[in-house]
Design a protein around this motif. Structure first.
Motif, PDB file in Angstrom:
ATOM      1  N   GLU A  36       8.997  18.465  12.582  1.00  0.00           N
ATOM      2  CA  GLU A  36       7.976  17.592  12.008  1.00  0.00           C
ATOM      3  C   GLU A  36       8.360  16.118  12.139  1.00  0.00           C
ATOM      4  O   GLU A  36       7.574  15.244  11.764  1.00  0.00           O
ATOM      5  N   ILE A  37       9.577  15.885  12.625  1.00  0.00           N
ATOM      6  CA  ILE A  37      10.045  14.504  12.796  1.00  0.00           C
ATOM      7  C   ILE A  37      10.279  14.245  14.286  1.00  0.00           C
ATOM      8  O   ILE A  37      10.927  15.045  14.968  1.00  0.00           O
ATOM      9  N   VAL A  38       9.733  13.151  14.788  1.00  0.00           N
ATOM     10  CA  VAL A  38       9.898  12.787  16.203  1.00  0.00           C
ATOM     11  C   VAL A  38      10.554  11.410  16.274  1.00  0.00           C
ATOM     12  O   VAL A  38      10.046  10.441  15.696  1.00  0.00           O
ATOM     13  N   LEU A  39      11.689  11.330  16.952  1.00  0.00           N
ATOM     14  CA  LEU A  39      12.336  10.041  17.203  1.00  0.00           C
ATOM     15  C   LEU A  39      12.768  10.021  18.669  1.00  0.00           C
ATOM     16  O   LEU A  39      13.621  10.804  19.077  1.00  0.00           O
ATOM     17  N   TYR A  64       5.944  13.701  10.305  1.00  0.00           N
ATOM     18  CA  TYR A  64       4.705  14.403   9.967  1.00  0.00           C
ATOM     19  C   TYR A  64       4.838  15.285   8.723  1.00  0.00           C
ATOM     20  O   TYR A  64       3.977  16.114   8.446  1.00  0.00           O
ATOM     21  N   ARG A  65       5.892  15.091   7.946  1.00  0.00           N
ATOM     22  CA  ARG A  65       6.065  15.861   6.716  1.00  0.00           C
ATOM     23  C   ARG A  65       5.140  15.314   5.625  1.00  0.00           C
ATOM     24  O   ARG A  65       4.463  14.292   5.805  1.00  0.00           O
ATOM     25  N   ALA A  66       5.154  15.984   4.502  1.00  0.00           N
ATOM     26  CA  ALA A  66       4.317  15.558   3.376  1.00  0.00           C
ATOM     27  C   ALA A  66       4.701  14.147   2.940  1.00  0.00           C
ATOM     28  O   ALA A  66       5.851  13.714   3.104  1.00  0.00           O
ATOM     29  N   ALA A  67       3.738  13.423   2.361  1.00  0.00           N
ATOM     30  CA  ALA A  67       3.932  12.017   2.010  1.00  0.00           C
ATOM     31  C   ALA A  67       5.136  11.799   1.102  1.00  0.00           C
ATOM     32  O   ALA A  67       5.848  10.803   1.230  1.00  0.00           O
ATOM     33  N   GLU A  68       5.389  12.743   0.172  1.00  0.00           N
ATOM     34  CA  GLU A  68       6.510  12.551  -0.762  1.00  0.00           C
ATOM     35  C   GLU A  68       7.869  12.655  -0.076  1.00  0.00           C
ATOM     36  O   GLU A  68       8.889  12.260  -0.659  1.00  0.00           O
ATOM     37  N   LYS A  69       7.912  13.176   1.144  1.00  0.00           N
ATOM     38  CA  LYS A  69       9.183  13.306   1.858  1.00  0.00           C
ATOM     39  C   LYS A  69       9.453  12.139   2.806  1.00  0.00           C
ATOM     40  O   LYS A  69      10.531  12.057   3.399  1.00  0.00           O
ATOM     41  N   LEU A  70       8.480  11.242   2.954  1.00  0.00           N
ATOM     42  CA  LEU A  70       8.651  10.123   3.883  1.00  0.00           C
ATOM     43  C   LEU A  70       9.717   9.157   3.376  1.00  0.00           C
ATOM     44  O   LEU A  70       9.873   8.963   2.161  1.00  0.00           O
ATOM     45  N   GLN A  71      10.425   8.532   4.319  1.00  0.00           N
ATOM     46  CA  GLN A  71      11.439   7.545   3.948  1.00  0.00           C
ATOM     47  C   GLN A  71      10.782   6.272   3.431  1.00  0.00           C
ATOM     48  O   GLN A  71       9.675   5.910   3.854  1.00  0.00           O
ATOM     49  N   GLN A  72      11.493   5.591   2.533  1.00  0.00           N
ATOM     50  CA  GLN A  72      10.974   4.372   1.932  1.00  0.00           C
ATOM     51  C   GLN A  72      11.802   3.176   2.390  1.00  0.00           C
ATOM     52  O   GLN A  72      13.025   3.231   2.437  1.00  0.00           O
ATOM     53  N   SER A  73      11.108   2.096   2.722  1.00  0.00           N
ATOM     54  CA  SER A  73      11.815   0.852   3.044  1.00  0.00           C
ATOM     55  C   SER A  73      12.141   0.117   1.755  1.00  0.00           C
ATOM     56  O   SER A  73      11.658   0.483   0.673  1.00  0.00           O
ATOM     57  N   LYS A  74      12.949  -0.929   1.860  1.00  0.00           N
ATOM     58  CA  LYS A  74      13.381  -1.676   0.678  1.00  0.00           C
ATOM     59  C   LYS A  74      12.200  -2.251  -0.100  1.00  0.00           C
ATOM     60  O   LYS A  74      12.246  -2.385  -1.328  1.00  0.00           O
ATOM     61  N   ASN A  75      11.115  -2.607   0.623  1.00  0.00           N
ATOM     62  CA  ASN A  75       9.966  -3.201  -0.070  1.00  0.00           C
ATOM     63  C   ASN A  75       8.967  -2.152  -0.565  1.00  0.00           C
ATOM     64  O   ASN A  75       7.859  -2.470  -0.982  1.00  0.00           O
ATOM     65  N   GLY A  76       9.368  -0.868  -0.494  1.00  0.00           N
ATOM     66  CA  GLY A  76       8.550   0.190  -1.074  1.00  0.00           C
ATOM     67  C   GLY A  76       7.554   0.836  -0.136  1.00  0.00           C
ATOM     68  O   GLY A  76       6.777   1.694  -0.559  1.00  0.00           O
TER      69      GLY A  76
END
Length: 645
Positions: A36-39, A64-76
């Motif tokens: 679900e992750i492409v890099l 492409y995972r659920a929104a709650e699993k997405l990484q967060q940047s410092k500014n949120g």
């Protein structure tokens, strides 16, 4: 899943790609296991036809995972997907400094603006994707700079797009969040997997080398700057060098050899300038296969047309307004204006230095190599001399290839003898012996004086075919296709030349009659009569290269087909470009001068072939037909004569 792509694994940029991949794997291990992750990380990509052309790293990411699993940047911001270019700089801390928001580096005692170049990369990539993707749609592109030898603590405190040596995946995510602040809470560049796959697919293709490509690369990487044997090796940058010879003696190859070695071994920045867009595409394709690059603040190598190069300079010096629409129409007057401003010191040395620094990837060069210098006007010579000095210039001077109708100039005018050197080339470095013999016979029949092209002894063989009648006969082209496949060669190794009358100018874009026929027969072509396509190179070994005769100088093919050569001769005679000096001669004769002009042009396509030269004529009783008939009768075992209905 994480994928690192590389066309050349032995580069600093690829090492940086691997370092980034390692950092991601440590901080974000899911990237190695989740589908679900492409890099995808690409190193040393080239956006041919764009300025700048080279991009150090391209990073394409999607989660492409659920929104709650997405990484967060410092500014949120939640990071769903992004596309980013990264300009990698390995300069030491002492060679890097900052002026406001701009990052600069020093190379060869000259300043280079990395920030401006990074910004330009973003737009080059955008245009390249739009031009090469099926949807003609490019994603939003972020541009970053990675200083691999400068600690993050030494970077400017203000918000910026710069990563330090100790930056990892988290730092990159934070920069993406920063660069997209003010947008939605979720940063989502790619709205579908197919769009991401389409963009990544453009850069995942590898440019293949044919058998002839490999031979040409072997030739151009051959060392010619042997300090013990070549007198000019120690004088690079100290005197004007003139390489003189007829068509087929390898003048352009010698220029590329010098450029390649100066770039690879001496770390110099080298540019080759020509009038021929098709030649720019041809050489750039070879350089791309080699992995030759042009980076900011590093050694570099580039091929450009003189018109685009002059435009870049005049825009940088504010002689030409940005977005100028009358550059082509007023080209001569803009050059005169620039020369006047330079002569009057209105444009100062400081202005030139600033332009070279601000546009270093395109304007900052240690050596300038000039192809077909005999066709250049004095204004361009003088402009380059004022911007770079004659000592930093090497020219290829073609004997009997003076075909543009400008006054022939002396590139050594006003110089002391020790300030320049002439290297004379006499051996044919392209044509096999029998073709060389036939070309000599043609030159004799055309009464071209002192044709002194000699074959290399070991280059035996070669075939010449005269084809009369229907140049688009399927029987003839079946034979041509077989020639392309002979001896392990590919269609891209062929060169097909057409006259202007064989170009359909009513279609958009323009298309040649040969391309129309080949497409109908299911063949793939690179049709260089298309102005836009001529600025790009063939991307497949299965493409047949087609150019107008005016674009064939400097090009070569294992087999070369000259369509309607008699028609081309008549066209050149009727449209002869005669210099004013010649017209003012007491003995000037319009008909003779026009014939001489057309004869010189004939010798250019005659000297493009390596192994097989196929010449098509419509009328055997034409002037060209009669000349070829005499040569056929003189060498019947070498020159074959066939008629196609």
């Amino acid at each position: 899943m994480l994928t690192v792509h590389a066309t050349n694994q032995d580069t600093a940029e690829h090492k940086a790609a691997l370092a980034l991949a390692k950092a991601v794997s440590v901080e974000f291990p899911e990237v190695n296991s989740s589908r679900e992750i492409v890099l995808e990380i690409f190193s040393n990509i080239q956006c041919f036809g764009q300025r700048p052309q080279d991009v150090d790293l391209l990073v394409v990411f999607a989660d492409y995972r659920a929104a709650e699993k997405l990484q967060q940047s410092k500014n949120g911001s939640a990071i769903h997907s992004f596309c980013a270019t990264i300009e990698v700089k390995s300069h030491s801390h002492g060679s890097v400094w900052f002026e406001g928001q701009n990052c600069l580096v020093r190379y060869n005692n000259r300043d280079h603006d990395v920030t401006s170049q990074s910004e330009a990369q973003k737009y080059s990539l955008k245009k390249y994707i739009e031009r090469n993707s099926r949807t003609r749609k490019a994603p939003w592109i972020n541009n970053l700079i990675w200083l691999t030898n400068v600690a993050s603590s030494d970077l400017p405190r203000s918000d910026n797009n710069i990563l330090g040596a100790d930056s990892g995946w988290g730092s990159l995510i934070d920069k993406i969040g920063l660069l997209n602040s003010g947008t939605a809470n979720i940063i989502q560049t790619f709205t579908s997997r197919s769009w991401l796959n389409g963009v990544a697919g453009i850069f995942a293709k590898r440019l293949e080398a044919s058998k002839i490509d490999r031979k040409r690369i072997e030739a151009i990487t051959k060392s010619v700057l042997d300090r013990d044997q070549q007198r000019y090796a120690d004088r690079l940058g100290k005197q004007l060098l003139v390489i003189r010879g007829r068509g087929g003696t390898g003048k352009t190859v010698r220029l590329i050899q010098i450029a390649s070695q100066a770039y690879d071994e001496y770390g110099m920045r080298v540019i080759l300038l020509t009038y021929n867009k098709a030649l720019v595409a041809d050489i750039t394709r070879l350089l791309s296969i080699q992995g030759v690059r042009n980076a900011t603040g590093e050694s570099g190598m580039m091929v450009r047309t003189i018109h685009s190069f002059v435009r870049e300079w005049l825009t940088s010096l504010a002689v030409l307004p940005k977005g100028c629409k009358d550059f082509v129409d007023k080209y001569e007057s803009y050059k005169r204006e620039a020369l006047e401003l330079l002569s009057q010191k209105t444009i100062t040395e400081e202005d030139i230095k600033l332009a070279r620094s601000s546009h270093s990837r395109d304007l900052d060069w240690d050596l300038l190599l000039i192809d077909e210098s005999q066709d250049w006007p004095a204004s361009e010579r003088d402009l380059l001399y004022k911007l770079y000095s004659p000592d930093n210039i090497i020219i290829a001077d073609g004997v009997d290839q003076f075909v543009r109708g400008v006054e022939r100039i002396d590139w050594r005018q006003g110089m002391a003898r020790r300030s320049s050197q002439i290297i004379r080339l006499r051996k044919s470095m392209r044509l096999k012996a029998e073709i060389c013999q036939v070309v000599k016979a043609v030159a004799d029949e055309l009464e071209i004086a002192e044709w002194d092209l000699e074959p290399v002894p070991e280059a035996y063989g070669g075939k010449v075919y005269i084809v009369v009648g229907n140049g688009l006969s399927e029987k003839l082209h079946s034979r041509i296709f077989a020639t392309a496949a002979s001896d392990g060669n590919k269609p891209v190794d062929m060169l097909l030349c057409v006259p202007p009358s064989w170009v359909n100018r009513e279609s958009a874009p323009r298309v040649s009659r040969v391309a129309e026929a080949y497409t109908k027969w299911g063949k793939s072509v690179w049709d260089g009569v298309n102005d836009e396509l001529r600025g790009e190179y063939p991307t497949s070994l299965d493409q047949y290269r087609i150019v107008q005769y005016d674009s064939c100088r400097g090009l070569e093919g294992w087999a070369v087909v000259c369509f309607a050569l008699d028609t081309f001769f008549d066209h050149k005679k009727n449209k002869a470009e005669i210099s004013n000096d010649a017209k003012e001669s007491l003995f000037y004769n319009q008909d003779l001068a026009s014939s001489e002009f057309a004869k010189k042009w004939l010798m250019i396509p005659f000297t493009r072939a390596i192994d097989a030269l196929i010449i098509h004529i419509k009328d055997p009783d034409s002037y060209v037909g009669q000349v070829l008939k005499v040569v056929h009768e003189k060498y019947p075992d070498v020159v074959k004569w066939d008629v196609y209905d």
